[in-house]
Design an enzyme around this catalytic site. Sequence first.
Site, PDB file in Angstrom:
ATOM      1  CG  HIS A  84      -0.527   0.439   2.350  1.00 30.09           C
ATOM      2  ND1 HIS A  84      -0.241  -0.657   3.243  1.00 30.09           N
ATOM      3  CD2 HIS A  84      -0.279   1.457   3.133  1.00 30.09           C
ATOM      4  CE1 HIS A  84      -0.028   0.000   4.505  1.00 30.09           C
ATOM      5  NE2 HIS A  84       0.209   1.084   4.399  1.00 30.09           N
ATOM      6  CG  ASP A 221       0.317  -3.962   2.693  1.00 33.12           C
ATOM      7  OD1 ASP A 221       0.933  -3.612   1.757  1.00 33.12           O
ATOM      8  OD2 ASP A 221      -0.469  -3.474   3.474  1.00 33.12           O
ATOM      9  CB  SER A 624       2.822   1.608   6.467  1.00 35.32           C
ATOM     10  OG  SER A 624       1.296   1.255   6.893  1.00 35.32           O
TER      11      SER A 624
HETATM   12  N1  ARG Z   1      -4.556   0.358   7.567  1.00 35.88           N
HETATM   13  C1  ARG Z   1      -3.175   0.315   6.910  1.00 35.88           C
HETATM   14  C2  ARG Z   1      -2.852   1.786   6.955  1.00 35.88           C
HETATM   15  O1  ARG Z   1      -3.466   2.611   7.657  1.00 35.88           O
HETATM   16  C3  ARG Z   1      -3.410  -0.201   5.506  1.00 35.88           C
HETATM   17  C4  ARG Z   1      -4.099   0.661   4.296  1.00 35.88           C
HETATM   18  C5  ARG Z   1      -4.202   0.202   3.077  1.00 35.88           C
HETATM   19  N2  ARG Z   1      -5.104  -0.823   2.727  1.00 35.88           N
HETATM   20  C6  ARG Z   1      -6.374  -0.646   2.328  1.00 35.88           C
HETATM   21  N3  ARG Z   1      -7.047  -1.413   2.396  1.00 35.88           N
HETATM   22  N4  ARG Z   1      -6.799   0.807   2.349  1.00 35.88           N
HETATM   23  O2  ARG Z   1      -2.056   2.342   6.185  1.00 35.88           O
HETATM   24  N1  GLU Z   2      -1.181   1.277   7.543  1.00 35.56           N
HETATM   25  C1  GLU Z   2      -0.609   2.031   8.228  1.00 35.56           C
HETATM   26  C2  GLU Z   2       0.344   3.069   7.592  1.00 35.56           C
HETATM   27  O1  GLU Z   2       0.489   3.303   6.445  1.00 35.56           O
HETATM   28  C3  GLU Z   2      -0.066   1.698   9.753  1.00 35.56           C
HETATM   29  C4  GLU Z   2      -1.096   1.388  10.309  1.00 35.56           C
HETATM   30  C5  GLU Z   2      -1.300   2.271  11.580  1.00 35.56           C
HETATM   31  O2  GLU Z   2      -2.047   3.403  11.443  1.00 35.56           O
HETATM   32  O3  GLU Z   2      -0.617   1.780  12.527  1.00 35.56           O
HETATM   33  O4  GLU Z   2       1.220   3.676   8.226  1.00 35.56           O
END
Ligand code: ARG
Ligand code: GLU
Length: 689
Positions: A84, A221, A624
Amino acid sequence: MKRSILLSILALMAFQPLFADEGMWLPSLISQRIADMQSKGFRLSAEDIYSVNQASLKDAVVLFGSGCTGEVVSDEGLLFTNHHCGFSYIQRHSSIEHDYLKDGFWAMNRSEELPNKGLTVSFLDRMEDVTGAVLRGYSPAMSEKQRDSVIRVNSADLVAKAVAGGKGLRASVEALFYGNQYFLFVYKVFRDVRLVGAPSSSIGKFGGDTDNWMWPRHTGDFSIFRIYADKDNNPADYSPDNVPYRPKKSFRISRAGVREGDFTFVYGCPGSTKEYVTSDEVRYTAEVSDPRKIALRTLRLDIQKKYMNADPAVRIQYASKNASTANVWKKWQGEAKGILKNHTVEAKQKYENAFRTWAKGTRYEGVLDRLASLYQTRNPYYLAYEYYTETVRSVEILRFASAVAGELGRPEALKESARSFFKDYYQPIDEDVFTAMMTAFDREVQEEFKPAWFKEKLASYGSVEAWRKDLFARTLFTDPQRVASLTEADRETVLADPAYQIYEAFYRWYYDDLRPVINETNRDIRLAYRDYMQGQMDFEKEKSFYPDANLTLRVAYGHVEGYAPADGIYYHPVSTLKGIIEKDNPAIYDYNIPQTLRDLYAKGGLDGQPVCFLATNHTTGGNSGSPVLNADGNLIGINFDRVWEGTMSDIDFDPEICRNISLDIRYLLFNIEQIGHASYLFDEMHFVD
Ligand code: ARG
Ligand code: GLU
């Protein structure tokens, strides 16, 4: 006697840092934590984590782009991060003909790696406490304004000195603890970063937004890049003559796997947290801001989904926009819920009462009342501002009109903006979004805050629908050729365009009516927090404080552990390929795995293939792509998410519930070998077990 000792021990404990795994620590000060880390299983020294004299682990960690982390895993600049985090770059290389989002991408040799305009990675060269130098010339008799200008001048000086004579250096002075401390950060920024490999979205985004922020998780990911440098190993713009960057340090990879209880630490760039704010701020977040913004985004997401489901081209166009809209939308839901469930507001109030009593007669007396009254003034304005960003600024055509107006004299820049805007623009979505957002604005923004201009406009059209029709019939900003050919001579036309005018009118409203109050109160709020922060540190002398995250490099440590999201449920910390197969469903987009993976699995023996794991490391957005390391500092995973029930950790870290989610490095290796058939990449990696 005994009883009173017991009582005082209990009382003390209430103020102790019980939450052992909470914290995002500054690497240069990690010697203050090293004993604790070692007592929990860590086998290296503070110098191994951060050193200015020799290569240390910090030299293998990068800020990837401007909001993710990455890690170097070979002596030839090979880099891992999340899928991502690489997503928008993968998308930019994708089209219906070669859809790397859908099918994945694997360079089979260096010449096939794809350059990415605008992508940088930044290595931290050093960090340094410069509080003394930043405040040189300041005296307490000065006004805040004078203090600010002292800081500005001194910081500029420090930054200029830090970058002088170095290639690709960038430096910044950052306030920590609300300006009780200042640190200088010096980075080396590389500008030629190429895409090496990425799984298909059906692996890299497996589970999609359904599983996002959730456990059990089975998302692969990751994406793989390579950093290039000039012949002297210095940062350079993209050039075919550049060569792979030779890093000071790269991570060794451990294939030994994880077990519950194992020590882990995360080395990365957490973006932003607010652990030390008052109950008022928490209440505003959980009870006002989060719910309102969630509702607005639900409207927008439903519109996107409708058109994306109907047309695969639109699905590609809006993949990235949709993912980022949905991501915080879901996070806010978890956060608001977590804060309610944890009674964070009440806990903070209790703490504030104790603080108030303690603060009587000290210089901190009254700081909480000051904050409370500032919030009372600010919040209605701030809420209106949040409506402005979530409604007006989510209509693409309006923002685009304003961006183009700013580029009229620069034909090359304008052509490029137009090209990238129209590549991913689908007008029916934007039209529906306009209608939904203006309707919500009209319905929900407090009457006395609505701009008079808006009310008149709406009255003159009679309905938002009529307004939308007129806007999209008259604006020139839906015509790619027309926009691309605009020049300075068209300024009048652009300024008279309805899209530009709507944007401009709302912006004026924000700028004249909201911004002054928000800026002024925010400045006073920050100022009060400088006191309140110092006050908290004096109040809890025994506690170790870590500064709120600000996208600077931090170390978070903890261990592999599951959690109980609700009564009667326990989540184990490890997921496997078996779970992917259980979720596999060709009829559901988010769970439709590639046929190759089905075939591989059918051959047998892959039930135990690890995919993801949970740990107690304190992380947030920006982490991330961060390397997840074992007790010996070897790479065992890549951080990519947190569990939904624990997303309030930006405000309130609960060691029982807050977990970070990592990709098991062995799943990445499995993908390189079995799916990407790119095991030539293993030759440059170093495996330790
Ligand atoms: N929750 C993760 C972050 O905050 C992954 C986001 C990407 N994935 C998604 N399905 N939108 O970045
Ligand atoms: N998916 C998040 C990022 O892009 C990390 C998840 C979180 O917020 O801890 O940094």
